[in-house]
Design a protein around this motif. Structure first.
Motif, PDB file in Angstrom:
ATOM      1  N   TYR A 297       7.909 -23.582 -14.295  1.00  0.00           N
ATOM      2  CA  TYR A 297       8.618 -23.488 -15.460  1.00  0.00           C
ATOM      3  C   TYR A 297       8.052 -22.412 -16.066  1.00  0.00           C
ATOM      4  N   GLY A 298       6.969 -21.401 -15.501  1.00  0.00           N
ATOM      5  CA  GLY A 298       6.472 -20.741 -15.495  1.00  0.00           C
ATOM      6  C   GLY A 298       4.971 -20.017 -16.622  1.00  0.00           C
ATOM      7  N   LEU A 299       5.202 -19.130 -17.051  1.00  0.00           N
ATOM      8  CA  LEU A 299       4.746 -19.054 -18.542  1.00  0.00           C
ATOM      9  C   LEU A 299       5.277 -19.284 -19.594  1.00  0.00           C
ATOM     10  N   ARG A 300       5.210 -20.825 -20.449  1.00  0.00           N
ATOM     11  CA  ARG A 300       5.510 -21.233 -21.836  1.00  0.00           C
ATOM     12  C   ARG A 300       5.409 -21.183 -22.902  1.00  0.00           C
ATOM     13  N   SER A 306      11.157 -30.903 -19.794  1.00  0.00           N
ATOM     14  CA  SER A 306      11.458 -31.797 -18.905  1.00  0.00           C
ATOM     15  C   SER A 306      11.641 -30.924 -17.389  1.00  0.00           C
ATOM     16  N   GLU A 307      12.278 -32.316 -16.398  1.00  0.00           N
ATOM     17  CA  GLU A 307      12.158 -31.499 -14.809  1.00  0.00           C
ATOM     18  C   GLU A 307      13.764 -31.119 -14.990  1.00  0.00           C
ATOM     19  N   ALA A 308      14.593 -30.383 -16.048  1.00  0.00           N
ATOM     20  CA  ALA A 308      15.687 -30.248 -16.481  1.00  0.00           C
ATOM     21  C   ALA A 308      15.521 -28.596 -16.444  1.00  0.00           C
ATOM     22  N   ASP A 309      14.960 -28.326 -17.178  1.00  0.00           N
ATOM     23  CA  ASP A 309      14.198 -27.038 -17.199  1.00  0.00           C
ATOM     24  C   ASP A 309      14.035 -25.917 -16.051  1.00  0.00           C
ATOM     25  N   GLY A 310      14.305 -24.830 -16.645  1.00  0.00           N
ATOM     26  CA  GLY A 310      13.908 -23.540 -15.478  1.00  0.00           C
ATOM     27  C   GLY A 310      13.446 -23.433 -15.841  1.00  0.00           C
ATOM     28  N   GLY A 311      12.309 -21.998 -14.815  1.00  0.00           N
ATOM     29  CA  GLY A 311      11.535 -21.303 -14.763  1.00  0.00           C
ATOM     30  C   GLY A 311      10.846 -19.823 -15.180  1.00  0.00           C
ATOM     31  N   THR A 312      10.496 -19.148 -15.813  1.00  0.00           N
ATOM     32  CA  THR A 312      10.168 -17.456 -16.212  1.00  0.00           C
ATOM     33  C   THR A 312       8.947 -17.139 -14.983  1.00  0.00           C
ATOM     34  N   PRO A 313       9.625 -15.537 -13.810  1.00  0.00           N
ATOM     35  CA  PRO A 313       8.937 -15.557 -12.949  1.00  0.00           C
ATOM     36  C   PRO A 313       7.368 -14.834 -13.436  1.00  0.00           C
ATOM     37  N   SER A 448      -2.705 -18.613 -20.311  1.00  0.00           N
ATOM     38  CA  SER A 448      -0.953 -19.637 -20.663  1.00  0.00           C
ATOM     39  C   SER A 448      -1.012 -20.826 -19.504  1.00  0.00           C
ATOM     40  N   GLY A 449       0.222 -21.525 -20.343  1.00  0.00           N
ATOM     41  CA  GLY A 449       0.633 -22.724 -20.051  1.00  0.00           C
ATOM     42  C   GLY A 449       1.800 -23.569 -20.684  1.00  0.00           C
ATOM     43  N   GLN A 450       1.961 -24.742 -20.393  1.00  0.00           N
ATOM     44  CA  GLN A 450       3.628 -25.428 -20.400  1.00  0.00           C
ATOM     45  C   GLN A 450       2.578 -27.137 -21.141  1.00  0.00           C
ATOM     46  N   PHE A 451       4.201 -26.900 -21.882  1.00  0.00           N
ATOM     47  CA  PHE A 451       3.750 -28.069 -22.940  1.00  0.00           C
ATOM     48  C   PHE A 451       5.118 -29.074 -21.426  1.00  0.00           C
ATOM     49  N   VAL A 452       4.350 -30.044 -20.980  1.00  0.00           N
ATOM     50  CA  VAL A 452       5.613 -30.290 -20.316  1.00  0.00           C
ATOM     51  C   VAL A 452       5.618 -32.223 -20.190  1.00  0.00           C
ATOM     52  N   VAL A 453       6.717 -32.961 -20.362  1.00  0.00           N
ATOM     53  CA  VAL A 453       6.819 -34.021 -20.248  1.00  0.00           C
ATOM     54  C   VAL A 453       7.463 -34.449 -19.433  1.00  0.00           C
ATOM     55  N   PRO A 454       6.568 -36.119 -18.984  1.00  0.00           N
ATOM     56  CA  PRO A 454       7.059 -37.077 -17.932  1.00  0.00           C
ATOM     57  C   PRO A 454       8.583 -38.023 -18.139  1.00  0.00           C
TER      58      PRO A 454
END
Length: 503
Positions: A297-300, A306-313, A448-454
């Protein structure tokens, strides 16, 4: 006391400090290993005896009965050291540097005894007295050393008392939903997550094959079959599932160009080899669970992902995207593919948390940088259970976030760790020195990080035994007993009102 005796004593202090800080606290992390209770007790008692010895040598000249008592203390310390040698060999595998250090400590202690005991015997013939001595800076060095070994000794005794509470859940319970007997290939089965997964599968009665670069050093429980190459598996050998976790550790810094290439090649190489194996097997595996990470998901910011989201380079995003593509593009037709996007895996034995426990236990912990960055985490036992769940759930396919349902900010994460240890967590680590020293490694993994939900895991019916960071930390540090593998209430995102993203 002669100059040679003082030299030997100072050398003993230096080598002992190195052994404690580098081995016991650093590489081996004995205070957080439930199996080392007896060793910790021996270390604690011996350190307190060393404190008496250092104070006696630095500030006193024991005469008569006091000299006899000090000789007896030296004898007790020798017995404890020999007992410690036996206990270490019985309970764990010592690294080469620790064996060498212990040998040098023993030889040097013999030199100290050879010079000190005759001196004490001479003093033993005099009237009992305890006159003060002053050896200048040597006396003050003895005082510093005595304080250090007292702190270390009390800490080891407290850790020994805590050790029974660190015992993990029965590994077989983590694979209880995998019925009948399955044959499962695990790559990376000697790693932090893989070793626990292999133990769970083997304890539950399944046939486990582990691919590892060092079969002779794998030390996995019988009857696990260990291989060094996938070529060792015959085309006719039935394999029900493959779990692909192999790869060069990403958490080692710094990320030099050579290191980045090694990280990428190791993951792509093993993944492609696994897919080639699956293609040539006469009976195809039903499912391949292949590794990935939330770095995709990159730096967000604080937006839930969620699994449907894209990522930042960034490097970790490109790495994970290539890793998933290698599995997705080569998967043989008819085999279900699950790509686990793993977050920060928590347990006392390894990973980032293992490096944080000691400074936080001594009250030296705090947030990294601003503390606002997301930390999407999962307890290691929940990670193992999720892998087993992915194997046994036909409806689960594609990307699956392997994270607990309540991601937190770094400030909340470090505060929760401090609460679990009953210590303050108020010493922040500034961002600038981390960026200067570690570059992109610090930026992507620490600052940096992400708030990811399963979403996928919860929607498939998976229940987390440790859904909140407080529950996970309380179990890891021994505040609570192991949870039931069926603990946890959430079966879908809509059924988890008590699990908000914590800032």
């Amino acid at each position: 006391m002669t100059g040679w005796l003082w030299t030997a004593v100072m050398l003993q202090m230096a080598m002992g400090a190195f052994d404690t800080l580098y081995h016991h606290e650093g590489t081996e992390r004995l205070a957080w290993r439930a199996s080392q209770r007896t060793e910790l007790m021996l270390h604690g008692v011996r350190n307190l005896l060393y404190a008496v010895l250092f104070m006696a040598l630095g500030w006193l000249e024991p005469r008569g009965g006091w000299a006899v008592a000090l000789i007896a203390l030296l004898g007790v310390e020798l017995v404890i050291t020999l007992w410690d040698f036996v206990e270490e060999d019985r309970s764990r595998h010592l690294p080469a540097t620790e064996r060498v250090t212990h040998t040098l400590l023993t030889l040097n202690y013999g030199v100290i005894l050879a010079m000190l005991v005759p001196l004490l015997l001479g003093w033993a013939g005099e009237p009992t007295a305890l006159p003060r001595a002053d050896h200048g800076w040597l006396s003050w060095t003895c005082l510093v050393a005595a304080v250090g070994v007292v702190v270390s000794g009390l800490r080891d005794l407290a850790a020994a008392r805590r050790a029974p509470r660190l015992v993990e859940a029965d590994p077989a319970s983590l694979a209880s939903v995998l019925l009948d007997r399955h044959t499962i290939l695990v790559t990376g089965g000697t790693g932090f997550v893989g070793r626990r997964l292999v133990a769970a599968l083997a304890a539950a009665g399944h046939e486990v094959i582990v691919l590892t670069r060092g079969p002779a050093k794998a030390a996995l429980p019988a009857p696990v079959r260990v291989i060094a190459s996938l070529d060792a598996i015959d085309d006719r050998h039935p394999i029900d599932a493959i779990v692909n976790l192999a790869g060069e550790p990403i958490s080692d810094s710094p990320w030099t160009l050579r290191k980045r290439r090694k990280i990428l090649r190791s993951r792509l190489g093993v993944t492609r080899a696994v897919m080639r194996l699956a293609a040539r097997l006469e009976r195809k595996p039903e499912v391949i669970v292949s590794g990935s990470a939330i770095g995709i998901y990159g730096l967000r910011d604080a937006t839930p992902l969620s699994e449907a989201d894209g990522g930042t380079p960034c490097f970790s995003q490109r790495l994970c995207a290539a890793w998933e593509a290698a599995a997705r593009n080569m998967i043989p037709t008819g085999i279900r593919l699950v790509t686990l996007r793993t977050g920060l895996v928590l347990a006392a034995e390894g990973g980032m948390l293992a490096r944080m426990l000691t400074p936080f236990e001594f009250g030296l912990g705090g947030r990294f940088g601003s503390g606002r960055q997301g930390m999407s985490w999962i307890h290691r036992d929940d990670m193992v259970r999720l892998i087993v769940h992915a194997i046994t759930t036909p409806s689960l396919a594609g990307p699956v976030n392997a994270t607990a349902p309540a991601p937190v900010s770094n400030a909340a994460f470090t505060a929760a760790l401090g609460r679990a240890l009953h210590r303050p967590a108020i010493l922040p680590v500034p961002a600038a020195p981390l960026r200067l020293a570690l570059g992109d490694f610090a930026e992507e993994l620490l600052l940096s990080g992400q708030f990811v939900v399963p979403h996928a895991a919860l929607d498939s019916g998976f229940c987390f035994a440790y859904p909140t960071i407080d529950a996970a930390f309380d179990r890891i540090v021994g505040n609570t007993p192991p949870s039931s593998p069926l603990a946890g209430q959430a079966t879908s995102l809509g059924a988890a009102p008590g699990l908000p993203i914590a800032a």
